[in-house]
Design a protein around this motif. Sequence first.
Motif, PDB file in Angstrom:
ATOM      1  N   PRO A 168       6.808  -3.939 -12.160  1.00 20.59           N
ATOM      2  CA  PRO A 168       7.059  -2.736 -12.963  1.00 20.59           C
ATOM      3  C   PRO A 168       7.219  -3.143 -14.424  1.00 20.59           C
ATOM      4  O   PRO A 168       7.843  -4.160 -14.728  1.00 20.59           O
ATOM      5  CB  PRO A 168       8.373  -2.191 -12.390  1.00 20.59           C
ATOM      6  CG  PRO A 168       8.444  -2.754 -11.007  1.00 20.59           C
ATOM      7  CD  PRO A 168       7.807  -4.110 -11.088  1.00 20.59           C
ATOM      8  N   ALA A 182       1.889   5.378 -16.768  1.00 23.31           N
ATOM      9  CA  ALA A 182       1.091   4.429 -15.997  1.00 23.31           C
ATOM     10  C   ALA A 182      -0.202   4.080 -16.722  1.00 23.31           C
ATOM     11  O   ALA A 182      -0.611   2.912 -16.778  1.00 23.31           O
ATOM     12  CB  ALA A 182       0.787   5.001 -14.621  1.00 23.31           C
ATOM     13  N   TYR A 189      -0.979  -4.492 -17.781  1.00 21.81           N
ATOM     14  CA  TYR A 189      -1.224  -5.022 -16.446  1.00 21.81           C
ATOM     15  C   TYR A 189      -2.470  -5.916 -16.447  1.00 21.81           C
ATOM     16  O   TYR A 189      -2.497  -6.973 -15.819  1.00 21.81           O
ATOM     17  CB  TYR A 189      -1.398  -3.886 -15.433  1.00 21.81           C
ATOM     18  CG  TYR A 189      -0.108  -3.323 -14.898  1.00 21.81           C
ATOM     19  CD1 TYR A 189       0.879  -4.167 -14.392  1.00 21.81           C
ATOM     20  CD2 TYR A 189       0.122  -1.950 -14.881  1.00 21.81           C
ATOM     21  CE1 TYR A 189       2.065  -3.653 -13.892  1.00 21.81           C
ATOM     22  CE2 TYR A 189       1.310  -1.426 -14.375  1.00 21.81           C
ATOM     23  CZ  TYR A 189       2.272  -2.294 -13.883  1.00 21.81           C
ATOM     24  OH  TYR A 189       3.447  -1.783 -13.388  1.00 21.81           O
ATOM     25  N   CYS A 205       0.763  -6.492  -6.739  1.00 22.95           N
ATOM     26  CA  CYS A 205       1.375  -5.419  -7.539  1.00 22.95           C
ATOM     27  C   CYS A 205       2.675  -5.079  -6.813  1.00 22.95           C
ATOM     28  O   CYS A 205       2.654  -4.455  -5.751  1.00 22.95           O
ATOM     29  CB  CYS A 205       0.449  -4.211  -7.614  1.00 22.95           C
ATOM     30  SG  CYS A 205      -1.192  -4.600  -8.252  1.00 22.95           S
ATOM     31  N   MET A 208       6.212  -1.317  -6.532  1.00 20.19           N
ATOM     32  CA  MET A 208       5.638  -0.114  -7.115  1.00 20.19           C
ATOM     33  C   MET A 208       6.373   1.108  -6.568  1.00 20.19           C
ATOM     34  O   MET A 208       6.469   1.297  -5.350  1.00 20.19           O
ATOM     35  CB  MET A 208       4.145  -0.025  -6.793  1.00 20.19           C
ATOM     36  CG  MET A 208       3.316  -1.212  -7.281  1.00 20.19           C
ATOM     37  SD  MET A 208       3.020  -1.211  -9.090  1.00 20.19           S
ATOM     38  CE  MET A 208       4.227  -2.406  -9.655  1.00 20.19           C
ATOM     39  N   GLU A 213       2.117   4.402 -10.760  1.00 22.75           N
ATOM     40  CA  GLU A 213       2.374   3.008 -11.080  1.00 22.75           C
ATOM     41  C   GLU A 213       1.516   2.092 -10.209  1.00 22.75           C
ATOM     42  O   GLU A 213       0.892   1.139 -10.695  1.00 22.75           O
ATOM     43  CB  GLU A 213       3.859   2.705 -10.863  1.00 22.75           C
ATOM     44  CG  GLU A 213       4.307   1.309 -11.258  1.00 22.75           C
ATOM     45  CD  GLU A 213       5.814   1.142 -11.122  1.00 22.75           C
ATOM     46  OE1 GLU A 213       6.450   0.682 -12.092  1.00 22.75           O
ATOM     47  OE2 GLU A 213       6.368   1.469 -10.046  1.00 22.75           O
ATOM     48  N   ALA A 214       1.470   2.378  -8.908  1.00 25.27           N
ATOM     49  CA  ALA A 214       0.731   1.534  -7.978  1.00 25.27           C
ATOM     50  C   ALA A 214      -0.763   1.531  -8.274  1.00 25.27           C
ATOM     51  O   ALA A 214      -1.411   0.472  -8.283  1.00 25.27           O
ATOM     52  CB  ALA A 214       0.981   1.999  -6.545  1.00 25.27           C
ATOM     53  N   ALA A 217      -1.572  -0.357 -11.662  1.00 32.02           N
ATOM     54  CA  ALA A 217      -1.475  -1.808 -11.520  1.00 32.02           C
ATOM     55  C   ALA A 217      -2.607  -2.351 -10.661  1.00 32.02           C
ATOM     56  O   ALA A 217      -3.224  -3.376 -10.994  1.00 32.02           O
ATOM     57  CB  ALA A 217      -0.126  -2.185 -10.922  1.00 32.02           C
ATOM     58  N   VAL A 230      -0.852  -4.718  -2.722  1.00 32.83           N
ATOM     59  CA  VAL A 230       0.018  -3.746  -3.379  1.00 32.83           C
ATOM     60  C   VAL A 230       1.263  -3.546  -2.516  1.00 32.83           C
ATOM     61  O   VAL A 230       1.163  -3.183  -1.336  1.00 32.83           O
ATOM     62  CB  VAL A 230      -0.687  -2.395  -3.598  1.00 32.83           C
ATOM     63  CG1 VAL A 230       0.208  -1.467  -4.418  1.00 32.83           C
ATOM     64  CG2 VAL A 230      -2.027  -2.589  -4.306  1.00 32.83           C
ATOM     65  N   LEU A 232       4.806  -1.595  -2.027  1.00 36.09           N
ATOM     66  CA  LEU A 232       5.464  -0.346  -2.385  1.00 36.09           C
ATOM     67  C   LEU A 232       6.940  -0.402  -2.044  1.00 36.09           C
ATOM     68  O   LEU A 232       7.319  -0.820  -0.942  1.00 36.09           O
ATOM     69  CB  LEU A 232       4.821   0.817  -1.628  1.00 36.09           C
ATOM     70  CG  LEU A 232       3.290   0.919  -1.698  1.00 36.09           C
ATOM     71  CD1 LEU A 232       2.801   2.026  -0.764  1.00 36.09           C
ATOM     72  CD2 LEU A 232       2.829   1.172  -3.124  1.00 36.09           C
TER      73      LEU A 232
END
Length: 379
Positions: A168, A182, A189, A205, A208, A213-214, A217, A230, A232
């Motif tokens: 983040p 974002a 990023y 990533c 997130m 945001e996810a 990135a 990714v 979360l």
Amino acid sequence: MGDQSATAPQSVVSTPGAEHKLLFLDGGTGHLLKERGVKTSVAGHSKWGNSFLVPALANEDAPDAVREVHEEYIVAGCTVITANNFPCTPWGLSRIDRGEDFIRLTKAAAVIARAAADAAQAVNPAPQQTPGRHTFGTSLPADQRKVADSAAAAGEAGSPLVAGVLPPLGESYSTEGGQLAAELNQPVYYQIAEALKPTVDVLICETMASSYEACAAASAAAAVGLPVWVALTIRDAQDAAMRSGEAVAPLAARLASLPGVTAVLLNCSAPQAISAALPQLRAAVPAGVRVGAYGNGFRSTTSEWLARQGGGASSFTVPKLHRDPGDYDDGGMITSEAYVRYAREWVAAGASIVGGCCGIGPAHMKAVREAFQAADAGQ
């Protein structure tokens, strides 16, 4: 140090299947460095002397301490180690007027992690070596040699994989700013991903908190050509929802469809919440994309901590989450035995990557790795 190009085969970090082994991600690094009182130049800033700027600056001020943590996770049996660059953001470093140093510290973190992985490979150049024939580093106890050797066999090249982090770029868990924030963060990023590319095998990533945001990135990470995972962070509840309140499953499906994304994980959340959400995540993600989990080790959840900060958004209210008191020690930390039980639940739900986040250390990951080794051996 020169160009440390990643050499791990793509299959190891991409698609799972019967021929692909379970990957063991490491645990928290920043918490360990803080607990150990690592000395950095942030000590001159009294307000931030015990903050996560300590591990950020440790990449330059105390690189041996950072490498030691990586080595401990390798000895514990982790087959993926994560560069210590999560706290190296312009936003965080600007608190001590070091915002412009984020790329240099990011690169330093990646080089340290790669050096630890390469050292493991040097003592175990091939996964077919006899377990126990070599030790990692110096004077490794005999009962840990097999674990260390198997960790060094994470990739077909005989080396643990190295992951770099796209964290983040503001306060962790915050969902303020939405899509606009974002989009404004996406060039940063990309800078981080480019800085990590020569040295790491995969980009994560991490933590997130929202779909915006996810996706920002992940898109930036994918642009540099490395496999992208990714991770979360979800509400500490049974509702399988992001910190933003969005449902996990639709977002996971969206992320899995992005070019370059080879795994979707849940992290930085209570293990009980991850166990509740992971089946929905697995069902939403195609079979060709890995899923994984790495939870927190504190009895007090992130949702409870956020509520104590006085946040007024729905994501900062305290959800109900049952936690067995027996899972935690007198200090409020999850026991290794309990964490192994949750790791088993995650793998049973389809996870092929398991690890630890805040409050999970080498002892936890050693227990996890050995539990699965015993199961594989039919013990």
